[in-house]
Enzyme design. Sequence first.
Site, PDB file in Angstrom:
ATOM      1  N   GLU A  70       0.823  -1.224   0.000  1.00 45.28           N
ATOM      2  CA  GLU A  70       0.000   0.000   0.000  1.00 45.28           C
ATOM      3  C   GLU A  70       0.848   1.262   0.000  1.00 45.28           C
ATOM      4  O   GLU A  70       0.546   2.241  -0.683  1.00 45.28           O
ATOM      5  CB  GLU A  70      -0.919   0.018   1.217  1.00 45.28           C
ATOM      6  CG  GLU A  70      -1.737   1.308   1.303  1.00 45.28           C
ATOM      7  CD  GLU A  70      -2.774   1.304   2.399  1.00 45.28           C
ATOM      8  OE1 GLU A  70      -2.745   0.411   3.270  1.00 45.28           O
ATOM      9  OE2 GLU A  70      -3.645   2.191   2.369  1.00 45.28           O
ATOM     10  N   ASP A  89      -0.630  -5.254   2.878  1.00 45.08           N
ATOM     11  CA  ASP A  89      -1.045  -4.042   3.584  1.00 45.08           C
ATOM     12  C   ASP A  89      -0.354  -4.087   4.939  1.00 45.08           C
ATOM     13  O   ASP A  89      -0.731  -4.899   5.790  1.00 45.08           O
ATOM     14  CB  ASP A  89      -2.568  -4.004   3.750  1.00 45.08           C
ATOM     15  CG  ASP A  89      -3.031  -2.639   4.263  1.00 45.08           C
ATOM     16  OD1 ASP A  89      -4.224  -2.334   4.132  1.00 45.08           O
ATOM     17  OD2 ASP A  89      -2.191  -1.887   4.814  1.00 45.08           O
ATOM     18  N   ILE A  91      -0.317  -2.200   7.624  1.00 50.05           N
ATOM     19  CA  ILE A  91      -1.308  -2.061   8.702  1.00 50.05           C
ATOM     20  C   ILE A  91      -2.665  -1.847   8.039  1.00 50.05           C
ATOM     21  O   ILE A  91      -2.915  -0.791   7.446  1.00 50.05           O
ATOM     22  CB  ILE A  91      -1.020  -0.871   9.643  1.00 50.05           C
ATOM     23  CG1 ILE A  91       0.372  -0.961  10.278  1.00 50.05           C
ATOM     24  CG2 ILE A  91      -2.103  -0.807  10.741  1.00 50.05           C
ATOM     25  CD1 ILE A  91       0.708   0.203  11.202  1.00 50.05           C
ATOM     26  N   ASP A  92      -3.516  -2.866   8.102  1.00 44.52           N
ATOM     27  CA  ASP A  92      -4.888  -2.684   7.608  1.00 44.52           C
ATOM     28  C   ASP A  92      -5.748  -2.334   8.827  1.00 44.52           C
ATOM     29  O   ASP A  92      -5.756  -3.056   9.810  1.00 44.52           O
ATOM     30  CB  ASP A  92      -5.385  -3.951   6.928  1.00 44.52           C
ATOM     31  CG  ASP A  92      -6.680  -3.673   6.192  1.00 44.52           C
ATOM     32  OD1 ASP A  92      -6.759  -2.658   5.474  1.00 44.52           O
ATOM     33  OD2 ASP A  92      -7.634  -4.456   6.343  1.00 44.52           O
ATOM     34  N   THR A  94      -5.680   1.289   9.682  1.00 43.71           N
ATOM     35  CA  THR A  94      -4.776   2.331  10.202  1.00 43.71           C
ATOM     36  C   THR A  94      -5.503   3.274  11.146  1.00 43.71           C
ATOM     37  O   THR A  94      -4.963   3.669  12.193  1.00 43.71           O
ATOM     38  CB  THR A  94      -4.164   3.126   9.031  1.00 43.71           C
ATOM     39  OG1 THR A  94      -3.331   2.249   8.258  1.00 43.71           O
ATOM     40  CG2 THR A  94      -3.345   4.298   9.520  1.00 43.71           C
ATOM     41  N   ASP A 227      -5.757  -4.748   0.557  1.00 47.81           N
ATOM     42  CA  ASP A 227      -6.702  -4.852   1.679  1.00 47.81           C
ATOM     43  C   ASP A 227      -7.330  -6.240   1.772  1.00 47.81           C
ATOM     44  O   ASP A 227      -7.760  -6.653   2.843  1.00 47.81           O
ATOM     45  CB  ASP A 227      -7.829  -3.819   1.503  1.00 47.81           C
ATOM     46  CG  ASP A 227      -7.362  -2.386   1.649  1.00 47.81           C
ATOM     47  OD1 ASP A 227      -7.646  -1.577   0.750  1.00 47.81           O
ATOM     48  OD2 ASP A 227      -6.707  -2.079   2.664  1.00 47.81           O
TER      49      ASP A 227
HETATM   50  C1  LIP Z   1      -8.772   0.514   5.262  1.00 52.04           C
HETATM   51  C2  LIP Z   1      -9.639  -0.615   4.754  1.00 52.04           C
HETATM   52  C3  LIP Z   1     -11.095  -0.380   5.107  1.00 52.04           C
HETATM   53  C4  LIP Z   1     -11.560   0.924   4.506  1.00 52.04           C
HETATM   54  C5  LIP Z   1     -10.727   2.054   5.037  1.00 52.04           C
HETATM   55  C6  LIP Z   1      -9.238   1.845   4.744  1.00 52.04           C
HETATM   56  P1  LIP Z   1      -6.176   0.944   5.566  1.00 52.04           P
HETATM   57  O1  LIP Z   1      -7.455   0.250   4.845  1.00 52.04           O
HETATM   58  O2  LIP Z   1      -9.211  -1.821   5.343  1.00 52.04           O
HETATM   59  O3  LIP Z   1     -11.884  -1.430   4.606  1.00 52.04           O
HETATM   60  O4  LIP Z   1     -12.916   1.148   4.838  1.00 52.04           O
HETATM   61  O5  LIP Z   1     -11.151   3.258   4.409  1.00 52.04           O
HETATM   62  O6  LIP Z   1      -9.039   1.895   3.355  1.00 52.04           O
HETATM   63  O7  LIP Z   1      -6.100   2.313   4.944  1.00 52.04           O
HETATM   64  O8  LIP Z   1      -6.433   1.005   7.020  1.00 52.04           O
HETATM   65  O9  LIP Z   1      -5.018   0.103   5.170  1.00 52.04           O
END
Ligand code: LIP
Length: 285
Positions: A70, A89, A91-92, A94, A227
């Site tokens: 990412e 990713d 940190i998914d 964040t 993601d």
């Molecule tokens: C997140 C996604 C989530 C989405 C957030 C964000 P990140 O990814 O996992 O589904 O709703 O807007 O994109 O930015 O935390 O890696």
Amino acid sequence: MSDIDLVEVRDYLVLLALEAGDLITSKTGKTTYDDKANAVDLVTETDAAVELLVSKKLKERFPDFEFMGEESYVPGVTKLTDKPTFVVDPIDGTTNFIHSFPFSCTSLGFTINRKPVVGVVYNPFLKLMYTAIKGYGAFLNDQHLPLRTPPADVSLTLQTALIAVEWGTQRSGTNYKVKTDTFHKLAAADGGFIHGFRSLGSAAMNTCAVAAGQVDAYWEGGCYAWDVAAAWIILEEAGGRMVGGNPGIWEPAVDERVYLAVRGGEGAEKFISDFWDNIVGKLEY
Ligand code: LIP
């Protein structure tokens, strides 16, 4: 694909996820953040640090495989190819990390021919290690997935469903209206009349909750391949399936950006069609 040892890939990704998890938890509550697209699209220095750690170690261990992450993604330049690729990713969730809400994870996927074949999703706060290898099942720590196998009489129907959704970062425009109108219709007594919504704040965690059978489906538009890639194979190996988040897309690409994850169970195809009938418009990214 036959000459790649997917067990070796999975095992190394688990070790890397544990190391990334230690870095993530060590920085909780101690990291600043910046805006990306807007004031709710957030990134921290820890996202970048974790991706650097993961990409460096993967390149050393598997120099012949590609890497997509990412934080190093360049729109219009970075492309997912058919080559064996780590889709990561760091940190998914964040925003969850920034708020110390314990539903962020590191998501380490591996694709061949743009299909997820190995997935590791690790939530270091709750010590939840989700793993899967294509053809070898899906696991949460040492438990086989799904955890919850609903009684035979609880087939998949909208009217008995818990559905994971996310507001995402686009809070105006057509996509936002499609989402909010669809949320309304799914919840309405004269619409889907679902049991309820849940938002874990992470595409990977939402998808893993579907794989575990704790949530019946997850619908989102706007997230990316990183993601969902790891959780996708975890979902499939748990008996679920990923279809498109717009009607009629039964075989979405991993970078489709609009997804509907559905748990395994009786009535899945009718559930998917009924869900699609409740989408008000079309999500486009
Ligand atoms: C997140 C996604 C989530 C989405 C957030 C964000 P990140 O990814 O996992 O589904 O709703 O807007 O994109 O930015 O935390 O890696």
